[in-house]
Design an enzyme around this catalytic site. Sequence first.
Site, mmCIF file in Angstrom:
data_model
loop_
_atom_site.group_PDB
_atom_site.id
_atom_site.type_symbol
_atom_site.label_atom_id
_atom_site.label_comp_id
_atom_site.label_asym_id
_atom_site.label_seq_id
_atom_site.Cartn_x
_atom_site.Cartn_y
_atom_site.Cartn_z
ATOM 1 N N SER A 143 0.859 -1.186 0.000
ATOM 2 C CA SER A 143 0.000 0.000 0.000
ATOM 3 C C SER A 143 0.891 1.230 0.000
ATOM 4 C CB SER A 143 -0.873 0.032 1.266
ATOM 5 O OG SER A 143 -1.524 1.285 1.378
ATOM 6 N N TYR A 157 -0.988 -0.371 10.405
ATOM 7 C CA TYR A 157 -1.176 -0.957 9.068
ATOM 8 C C TYR A 157 -0.046 -0.472 8.147
ATOM 9 C CZ TYR A 157 -3.421 -1.241 4.384
ATOM 10 O OH TYR A 157 -3.710 -1.466 3.059
HETATM 11 P P1 NAP Z 1 -11.522 -6.107 0.983
HETATM 12 O O1 NAP Z 1 -12.403 -5.676 -0.136
HETATM 13 O O2 NAP Z 1 -11.892 -5.808 2.389
HETATM 14 O O3 NAP Z 1 -11.258 -7.684 0.827
HETATM 15 C C1 NAP Z 1 -10.399 -8.311 1.731
HETATM 16 C C2 NAP Z 1 -10.200 -9.745 1.318
HETATM 17 O O4 NAP Z 1 -9.219 -10.320 2.177
HETATM 18 C C3 NAP Z 1 -11.464 -10.583 1.481
HETATM 19 O O5 NAP Z 1 -11.421 -11.591 0.506
HETATM 20 C C4 NAP Z 1 -11.300 -11.147 2.887
HETATM 21 O O6 NAP Z 1 -11.980 -12.393 3.091
HETATM 22 C C5 NAP Z 1 -9.803 -11.386 2.921
HETATM 23 N N1 NAP Z 1 -9.213 -11.371 4.261
HETATM 24 C C6 NAP Z 1 -9.225 -10.385 5.184
HETATM 25 N N2 NAP Z 1 -8.536 -10.771 6.280
HETATM 26 C C7 NAP Z 1 -8.080 -12.017 6.025
HETATM 27 C C8 NAP Z 1 -7.329 -12.968 6.745
HETATM 28 N N3 NAP Z 1 -6.888 -12.708 7.997
HETATM 29 N N4 NAP Z 1 -7.074 -14.164 6.180
HETATM 30 C C9 NAP Z 1 -7.519 -14.454 4.941
HETATM 31 N N5 NAP Z 1 -8.238 -13.608 4.194
HETATM 32 C C10 NAP Z 1 -8.514 -12.403 4.736
HETATM 33 O O7 NAP Z 1 -10.027 -5.502 0.804
HETATM 34 P P2 NAP Z 1 -9.273 -4.903 -0.470
HETATM 35 O O8 NAP Z 1 -9.450 -3.449 -0.455
HETATM 36 O O9 NAP Z 1 -9.559 -5.686 -1.678
HETATM 37 O O10 NAP Z 1 -7.759 -5.162 0.002
HETATM 38 C C11 NAP Z 1 -6.975 -6.185 -0.534
HETATM 39 C C12 NAP Z 1 -5.514 -5.851 -0.253
HETATM 40 O O11 NAP Z 1 -5.214 -4.589 -0.839
HETATM 41 C C13 NAP Z 1 -5.171 -5.734 1.231
HETATM 42 O O12 NAP Z 1 -3.899 -6.278 1.479
HETATM 43 C C14 NAP Z 1 -5.160 -4.230 1.452
HETATM 44 O O13 NAP Z 1 -4.332 -3.879 2.533
HETATM 45 C C15 NAP Z 1 -4.602 -3.756 0.124
HETATM 46 N N6 NAP Z 1 -4.874 -2.356 -0.192
HETATM 47 C C16 NAP Z 1 -6.158 -1.922 -0.368
HETATM 48 C C17 NAP Z 1 -6.377 -0.582 -0.652
HETATM 49 C C18 NAP Z 1 -7.762 -0.021 -0.857
HETATM 50 O O14 NAP Z 1 -7.898 1.226 -0.890
HETATM 51 N N7 NAP Z 1 -8.789 -0.823 -1.000
HETATM 52 C C19 NAP Z 1 -5.288 0.290 -0.762
HETATM 53 C C20 NAP Z 1 -4.005 -0.190 -0.583
HETATM 54 C C21 NAP Z 1 -3.813 -1.519 -0.312
HETATM 55 P P3 NAP Z 1 -13.566 -12.441 3.512
HETATM 56 O O15 NAP Z 1 -14.334 -12.085 2.267
HETATM 57 O O16 NAP Z 1 -13.768 -13.862 3.950
HETATM 58 O O17 NAP Z 1 -13.731 -11.446 4.605
#
Ligand code: NAP
Length: 249
Positions: A143, A157
Amino acid sequence: MSNIAIVTGGSRGIGAATARMLAQRGYDVAISYLSNADAAAAVVRDIEAAGRRGLAVKCDAGGEAETERLFETVDKELGTLTALVNNAGMTGLAGRLDEAPAETIRACIDANLYGTIWASRAAVRRMSTRFGGRGGAIVNVSSIASRLGSPNYYVWYAAAKGGVDALTIGLAKEVVKEGIRVNAVAPGIIDTDIHESSSGLPGRVEKEAHLVPIGRAGTPEEVAEGIVWLLSDAASYVTADIMQISGAR
Ligand code: NAP
């Protein structure tokens, strides 16, 4: 021989978009998820609709033994792994560090940093030519928080993602002569559930889009494009890189 990928946290958001795109580009894909079995099953249906093999495994990314079982299941059900996307992550409720409960901080570091470490270790043991593997590629979902620090939101984080960046660079150098490339993507604000469901910040995407120089949040598919490219042979000379996908933020 087919390409076989694991996408951790592949049930929703960036992971789900990546899993679907990998299937469309010819990979068999296993996804892990934490609790949302219905969402995971829907992604597997889309992988199969693209003509590939799909598998969903419930696995808390922060658990070492659970992660070992995830990889063993994929060995048995799909075959030799060639690609890993360490995407599973959460932030925990946004706030100042001095007000954050220990369990929020631990859960965040477990999922984002330990999760990346356990899965990367398991992948290297399978992909490395040192262990008779056929090589492969790893992409970690970091991130831009690691650079911005995320004050008043979740500095824990940002610290976890800083660890992911360091792991990316170090592991890439460690295994570069063993047929494995290791890279990361560093997304900015992406329009997924994470802001509401994990950070407790409903409406963040709309409220903060103006802070992004490009003038909008990114989509999960825009991040997936970068991940899929880094995994592909088109990126054969790219390793130890952290690719920003952040609209110039
Ligand atoms: P999201 O929509 O909340 O989806 C999170 C996913 O991760 C879901 O499939 C969830 O499973 C799974 N998950 C969460 N905790 C977990 C754990 N302890 N073990 C296994 N699976 C887990 O999140 P996202 O925005 O797509 O984020 C994905 C990645 O991108 C993360 O690493 C996040 O830090 C990074 N990121 C996101 C953003 C942003 O703005 N969205 C920006 C920078 C980086 P369930 O469906 O079962 O809950």
